[in-house]
Design a protein around this motif. Structure first.
Motif, PDB file in Angstrom:
ATOM      1  N   VAL A 163       1.073   6.544  14.207  1.00 40.21           N
ATOM      2  CA  VAL A 163       2.093   6.839  13.185  1.00 40.21           C
ATOM      3  C   VAL A 163       1.821   8.148  12.465  1.00 40.21           C
ATOM      4  CG1 VAL A 163       2.911   4.495  12.782  1.00 40.21           C
ATOM      5  CG2 VAL A 163       0.935   5.333  11.503  1.00 40.21           C
ATOM      6  N   LEU A 187       5.690   1.463   8.633  1.00 40.23           N
ATOM      7  CA  LEU A 187       4.991   1.161   7.385  1.00 40.23           C
ATOM      8  C   LEU A 187       4.360  -0.214   7.453  1.00 40.23           C
ATOM      9  CD1 LEU A 187       7.646   2.484   4.854  1.00 40.23           C
ATOM     10  CD2 LEU A 187       5.461   3.545   5.413  1.00 40.23           C
ATOM     11  N   ALA A 237       1.346  -0.309   9.467  1.00 44.58           N
ATOM     12  CA  ALA A 237       0.209   0.343   8.818  1.00 44.58           C
ATOM     13  C   ALA A 237      -0.282  -0.430   7.592  1.00 44.58           C
ATOM     14  CB  ALA A 237       0.601   1.769   8.413  1.00 44.58           C
ATOM     15  N   LEU A 278       1.525  -1.263   4.822  1.00 42.43           N
ATOM     16  CA  LEU A 278       2.227  -1.029   3.563  1.00 42.43           C
ATOM     17  C   LEU A 278       3.282  -2.114   3.359  1.00 42.43           C
ATOM     18  CD1 LEU A 278       0.918   1.809   4.061  1.00 42.43           C
ATOM     19  CD2 LEU A 278       2.764   2.707   2.650  1.00 42.43           C
ATOM     20  N   ILE A 291       8.709   0.724  -1.409  1.00 41.31           N
ATOM     21  CA  ILE A 291       7.368   0.336  -0.967  1.00 41.31           C
ATOM     22  C   ILE A 291       6.581  -0.086  -2.200  1.00 41.31           C
ATOM     23  CG2 ILE A 291       5.247   1.148   0.142  1.00 41.31           C
ATOM     24  CD1 ILE A 291       7.015   3.343   1.465  1.00 41.31           C
ATOM     25  N   THR A 296       0.364  -0.878  -2.522  1.00 43.45           N
ATOM     26  CA  THR A 296      -0.053  -0.422  -1.189  1.00 43.45           C
ATOM     27  C   THR A 296       0.154   1.085  -1.009  1.00 43.45           C
ATOM     28  OG1 THR A 296       2.100  -0.994  -0.194  1.00 43.45           O
ATOM     29  CG2 THR A 296       0.410  -2.695  -0.165  1.00 43.45           C
ATOM     30  N   ALA A 297       0.515   1.782  -2.089  1.00 43.64           N
ATOM     31  CA  ALA A 297       0.755   3.233  -1.978  1.00 43.64           C
ATOM     32  C   ALA A 297       0.076   3.978  -3.129  1.00 43.64           C
ATOM     33  CB  ALA A 297       2.251   3.518  -1.939  1.00 43.64           C
ATOM     34  N   HIS A 298      -1.116   3.540  -3.465  1.00 43.05           N
ATOM     35  CA  HIS A 298      -1.922   4.216  -4.493  1.00 43.05           C
ATOM     36  C   HIS A 298      -1.176   4.373  -5.816  1.00 43.05           C
ATOM     37  CE1 HIS A 298      -5.369   4.934  -1.877  1.00 43.05           C
ATOM     38  NE2 HIS A 298      -4.456   4.908  -0.944  1.00 43.05           N
ATOM     39  N   GLY A 299      -0.540   3.272  -6.215  1.00 44.33           N
ATOM     40  CA  GLY A 299       0.043   3.215  -7.560  1.00 44.33           C
ATOM     41  C   GLY A 299       1.418   3.825  -7.700  1.00 44.33           C
ATOM     42  N   VAL A 300       1.975   4.300  -6.589  1.00 48.10           N
ATOM     43  CA  VAL A 300       3.280   4.971  -6.668  1.00 48.10           C
ATOM     44  C   VAL A 300       4.359   4.091  -6.052  1.00 48.10           C
ATOM     45  CG1 VAL A 300       4.615   7.027  -6.068  1.00 48.10           C
ATOM     46  CG2 VAL A 300       2.142   7.220  -6.489  1.00 48.10           C
ATOM     47  N   LEU A 301       5.424   3.842  -6.813  1.00 42.65           N
ATOM     48  CA  LEU A 301       6.589   3.177  -6.244  1.00 42.65           C
ATOM     49  C   LEU A 301       7.357   4.229  -5.441  1.00 42.65           C
ATOM     50  CD1 LEU A 301       8.470   0.689  -6.017  1.00 42.65           C
ATOM     51  CD2 LEU A 301       9.599   1.456  -8.113  1.00 42.65           C
ATOM     52  N   ILE A 302       7.399   4.030  -4.132  1.00 47.27           N
ATOM     53  CA  ILE A 302       8.032   4.998  -3.239  1.00 47.27           C
ATOM     54  C   ILE A 302       9.340   4.420  -2.717  1.00 47.27           C
ATOM     55  CG2 ILE A 302       7.839   6.214  -1.013  1.00 47.27           C
ATOM     56  CD1 ILE A 302       4.821   6.312  -1.421  1.00 47.27           C
ATOM     57  N   LEU A 304      12.270   5.007   0.131  1.00 46.29           N
ATOM     58  CA  LEU A 304      12.661   5.735   1.344  1.00 46.29           C
ATOM     59  C   LEU A 304      14.172   5.645   1.456  1.00 46.29           C
ATOM     60  CD1 LEU A 304      10.002   4.570   3.950  1.00 46.29           C
ATOM     61  CD2 LEU A 304       9.920   6.571   2.443  1.00 46.29           C
TER      62      LEU A 304
END
Lengths: 143, 143
Positions: free
Chosen positions: A3, A102, A105, A107, A126, A130-136, A138
């Motif tokens: 990925v 994702l 992997a 996430l 996301i 699972t993303a180091h404290g960031v709401l992501i 997509l």
């Protein structure tokens, strides 16, 4: 694992800032920083009111988001953490393929199926854990 | 007041995410989201190590920032709030003029004079209390 070879996130679509009061926040982001206000939109499905401020150069925009009720995730975020950056949204080419990558992997995607926006765009979130404290978020552009 | 007529913030230069461990964070942002890693830089003046990940399309980049000591503002932020989005940086044309406009509008600029980066860029930060909870960096490109 392959990925990492893919360029899944293409561009920053927007940065969302959660605020108590849209008009007060516009006094800083529009009137002082000079970001052009494109439109204000009520999004009943999300129970928010959003001001869209596209950057004059480059691309991407700032979205100021005011919750309109107290019973949503973003309203609770505001009550607990106060105003501030809420999420970052990256545009992807194929959201279904992205979701599969994702998940593979490890996430955590918050939706089983992409949500559908008013313009036909598709989007998922996301989990920040699972993303180091960031709401992501997509986002896939409408076809 | 005429500052609202100016387009002070031109583009999103970067989004900074504070992380505990750069290598662990790269496993998500580079290896899963597929953002290209341009370089990793130690910034002794700020006591941080930064990974620069420019978006493949559009412009702007994600910066992953790992504090290298415990005695800085960003290290305390990480200790208190955990990993997550730390600041957003907008490029401006003339940082001195921007600072004057911001001060006139009641926003608190954290520096009296712009800080000077290793590439000759100038930058200042705006206190989040005066910007609806967001730590904003303003950046002027080196001449």
């Amino acid at each position: 694992m392959t990925v990492g070879k893919m360029q899944l996130a293409k561009r920053i679509d927007h940065i969302a800032i959660v605020v108590q009061d849209l008009d007060a926040a516009l006094q800083v982001y529009r009137d002082v920083l000079g970001l052009p206000l494109e439109r204000v939109e009520e999004v009943p499905a999300e129970k928010v009111k959003v001001a869209f401020l596209p950057l004059p150069e480059g691309d991407g925009e700032v979205e100021l988001v005011q919750p309109t009720t107290h019973d949503t995730g973003i309203a609770r975020y505001l009550a607990e953490r106060g105003e501030g950056m809420h999420h970052i949204c990256f545009e992807v080419g194929d959201i279904q393929a992205a979701m599969a990558d994702l998940a593979a992997a490890g996430l955590q995607v918050l939706e089983e199926e992409p949500r559908l926006g008013s313009q036909g765009q598709k989007y998922v979130f996301i989990h920040p854990k699972t993303a180091h404290g960031v709401l992501i978020e997509l986002y896939e552009r409408p076809k």
